[in-house]
Design a protein around this motif. Sequence first.
Motif, PDB file in Angstrom:
ATOM      1  N   ASN A  15       0.801  -1.228   0.000  1.00 40.05           N
ATOM      2  CA  ASN A  15       0.000   0.000   0.000  1.00 40.05           C
ATOM      3  C   ASN A  15       0.835   1.280   0.000  1.00 40.05           C
ATOM      4  OD1 ASN A  15      -2.612  -1.134  -0.064  1.00 40.05           O
ATOM      5  ND2 ASN A  15      -2.472  -1.640   2.096  1.00 40.05           N
ATOM      6  N   LEU A  16       1.990   1.236   0.656  1.00 42.20           N
ATOM      7  CA  LEU A  16       2.785   2.457   0.838  1.00 42.20           C
ATOM      8  C   LEU A  16       4.150   2.431   0.157  1.00 42.20           C
ATOM      9  CD1 LEU A  16       1.990   2.921   4.649  1.00 42.20           C
ATOM     10  CD2 LEU A  16       0.854   4.044   2.723  1.00 42.20           C
ATOM     11  N   GLY A  17       4.609   1.250  -0.211  1.00 46.54           N
ATOM     12  CA  GLY A  17       5.920   1.135  -0.865  1.00 46.54           C
ATOM     13  C   GLY A  17       7.003   0.650   0.078  1.00 46.54           C
ATOM     14  N   PHE A  18       7.992  -0.038  -0.463  1.00 41.23           N
ATOM     15  CA  PHE A  18       9.087  -0.585   0.340  1.00 41.23           C
ATOM     16  C   PHE A  18       9.927   0.512   0.984  1.00 41.23           C
ATOM     17  CE2 PHE A  18       8.305  -4.262  -2.461  1.00 41.23           C
ATOM     18  CZ  PHE A  18       8.244  -5.269  -1.518  1.00 41.23           C
ATOM     19  N   LYS A  19      10.126   1.610   0.264  1.00 39.81           N
ATOM     20  CA  LYS A  19      11.021   2.667   0.764  1.00 39.81           C
ATOM     21  C   LYS A  19      10.416   3.447   1.922  1.00 39.81           C
ATOM     22  CE  LYS A  19      14.058   6.393  -0.820  1.00 39.81           C
ATOM     23  NZ  LYS A  19      14.397   6.667   0.533  1.00 39.81           N
ATOM     24  N   SER A  20       9.130   3.786   1.805  1.00 44.29           N
ATOM     25  CA  SER A  20       8.546   4.708   2.787  1.00 44.29           C
ATOM     26  C   SER A  20       8.139   4.048   4.109  1.00 44.29           C
ATOM     27  CB  SER A  20       7.344   5.437   2.184  1.00 44.29           C
ATOM     28  OG  SER A  20       6.371   4.501   1.782  1.00 44.29           O
ATOM     29  N   VAL A  21       7.973   2.746   4.119  1.00 51.75           N
ATOM     30  CA  VAL A  21       7.551   2.067   5.356  1.00 51.75           C
ATOM     31  C   VAL A  21       8.767   1.847   6.261  1.00 51.75           C
ATOM     32  CG1 VAL A  21       6.546  -0.032   6.340  1.00 51.75           C
ATOM     33  CG2 VAL A  21       5.614   0.929   4.228  1.00 51.75           C
ATOM     34  N   THR A  22       8.681   2.370   7.472  1.00 53.04           N
ATOM     35  CA  THR A  22       9.786   2.237   8.429  1.00 53.04           C
ATOM     36  C   THR A  22       9.536   1.054   9.362  1.00 53.04           C
ATOM     37  OG1 THR A  22       8.710   3.655  10.060  1.00 53.04           O
ATOM     38  CG2 THR A  22      10.125   4.740   8.410  1.00 53.04           C
ATOM     39  N   MET A  23      10.586   0.651  10.058  1.00 53.51           N
ATOM     40  CA  MET A  23      10.445  -0.414  11.056  1.00 53.51           C
ATOM     41  C   MET A  23       9.544   0.066  12.203  1.00 53.51           C
ATOM     42  SD  MET A  23      12.066  -3.011   9.844  1.00 53.51           S
ATOM     43  CE  MET A  23      13.043  -4.193  10.761  1.00 53.51           C
ATOM     44  N   ASP A  24       9.606   1.357  12.511  1.00 53.68           N
ATOM     45  CA  ASP A  24       8.722   1.927  13.550  1.00 53.68           C
ATOM     46  C   ASP A  24       7.256   1.757  13.159  1.00 53.68           C
ATOM     47  OD1 ASP A  24      10.493   2.936  15.546  1.00 53.68           O
ATOM     48  OD2 ASP A  24      11.096   4.520  14.164  1.00 53.68           O
ATOM     49  N   LYS A  25       6.950   2.039  11.887  1.00 59.27           N
ATOM     50  CA  LYS A  25       5.588   1.923  11.384  1.00 59.27           C
ATOM     51  C   LYS A  25       5.106   0.476  11.468  1.00 59.27           C
ATOM     52  CE  LYS A  25       1.831   2.893   8.910  1.00 59.27           C
ATOM     53  NZ  LYS A  25       0.634   3.400   9.617  1.00 59.27           N
ATOM     54  N   ILE A  26       5.968  -0.453  11.074  1.00 64.04           N
ATOM     55  CA  ILE A  26       5.605  -1.874  11.115  1.00 64.04           C
ATOM     56  C   ILE A  26       5.344  -2.306  12.558  1.00 64.04           C
ATOM     57  CG2 ILE A  26       6.447  -4.227  10.706  1.00 64.04           C
ATOM     58  CD1 ILE A  26       8.032  -2.978   8.296  1.00 64.04           C
ATOM     59  N   ALA A  27       6.236  -1.905  13.460  1.00 64.48           N
ATOM     60  CA  ALA A  27       6.075  -2.266  14.877  1.00 64.48           C
ATOM     61  C   ALA A  27       4.765  -1.709  15.425  1.00 64.48           C
ATOM     62  CB  ALA A  27       7.265  -1.740  15.681  1.00 64.48           C
ATOM     63  N   SER A  28       4.497  -0.445  15.107  1.00 66.05           N
ATOM     64  CA  SER A  28       3.269   0.203  15.586  1.00 66.05           C
ATOM     65  C   SER A  28       2.022  -0.514  15.070  1.00 66.05           C
ATOM     66  CB  SER A  28       3.266   1.668  15.124  1.00 66.05           C
ATOM     67  OG  SER A  28       2.025   2.269  15.400  1.00 66.05           O
ATOM     68  N   ASP A  29       2.009  -0.832  13.771  1.00 60.34           N
ATOM     69  CA  ASP A  29       0.836  -1.482  13.181  1.00 60.34           C
ATOM     70  C   ASP A  29       0.667  -2.931  13.648  1.00 60.34           C
ATOM     71  OD1 ASP A  29       0.783   0.956  11.740  1.00 60.34           O
ATOM     72  OD2 ASP A  29      -0.157  -0.045  10.039  1.00 60.34           O
ATOM     73  N   CYS A  30       1.773  -3.555  14.037  1.00 66.16           N
ATOM     74  CA  CYS A  30       1.704  -4.926  14.561  1.00 66.16           C
ATOM     75  C   CYS A  30       1.362  -4.937  16.048  1.00 66.16           C
ATOM     76  CB  CYS A  30       3.034  -5.655  14.357  1.00 66.16           C
ATOM     77  SG  CYS A  30       3.349  -6.149  12.653  1.00 66.16           S
ATOM     78  N   GLY A  31       1.481  -3.764  16.688  1.00 65.36           N
ATOM     79  CA  GLY A  31       1.221  -3.675  18.123  1.00 65.36           C
ATOM     80  C   GLY A  31       2.313  -4.304  18.952  1.00 65.36           C
ATOM     81  N   VAL A  32       3.553  -4.223  18.443  1.00 70.16           N
ATOM     82  CA  VAL A  32       4.713  -4.778  19.170  1.00 70.16           C
ATOM     83  C   VAL A  32       5.834  -3.739  19.184  1.00 70.16           C
ATOM     84  CG1 VAL A  32       4.160  -7.161  18.536  1.00 70.16           C
ATOM     85  CG2 VAL A  32       5.712  -5.833  17.090  1.00 70.16           C
TER      86      VAL A  32
END
Length: 199
Positions: A15-32
Motif C-alpha cells: 500500500n505504501l511502498g518498500f522505501k517509505s515504510v519504516t520499522m517503527d511503522k511496522i512495529a506500531s501497526d503490529c502492536g509490538v
Amino acid sequence: MRDKILEKSSELFLNLGFKSVTMDKIASDCGVSKKTIYKYFKNKTELVAAVADFMFSSICTGIDLICVLKKNPIEEIFEIKRFVISNLKDEKSSPQYQLQKYYPKIYTSLSRKQFGVMQNCVIENLENGIQQGIYRDKIDTEFISRIYFSGMMSIKDKDVFPLDHYSMNTLMDKYLNYHLRGICTEKGIEQLENQLKQK
C-alpha cells in the motif's frame, strides 16, 4: 508472531511502498516493539527479503490452486490475472519497481524464481490450449513463454507505463489481449472476446 509481522509488512509495503515504510511503522501497526521485530529480522533488508518470499509463495499457492481446476486455458489466464491483482492491491505502490531500485539483489533473486514458476505455468497453458484447438498448433511454446514473462515484467516498469496513466489491471488486460490475439485460433478469439465482455 513472525507470520503476523510478515503479513502486516506485506500489506504496508504493497500500500505504501518498500522505501517509505519504516520499522517503527511496522512495529506500531503490529502492536509490538521494534525489539520484537528485530528478534526475527536483523534489519529492514532482511525483512524485505522475507516479505518478498512470503508474497511469492502465497501467490504461487493460489496460482497452483487455479491451475489444478483445469479450466479453459483462456479463462485460466484471466482467473490468474484477477487473483494476482487482488493479492497485489493493483500494485499501487509499484512494488517491483521499488524492489528493483532500492533492493536490487532481492529483486534479481525474486525475478529468477518468478521466471521458473511462470515459464512452467505458461508452457502448460499453451500446450493445453493447442490440444483444445484454442491456440495455433505451430507456435513455439518455449519462445512464447519467455516473451510472455518479459512482457509481464515490462508493463510493471512505471517509467514506461506510469500508474497515473494506467492501472495495473488495465495494463494486464491490454497485455493479455495482445498476447492471446497473437496465438489464438478463431475458436480462441471467440473465447477471448467472451472473457473481455465479462470484465
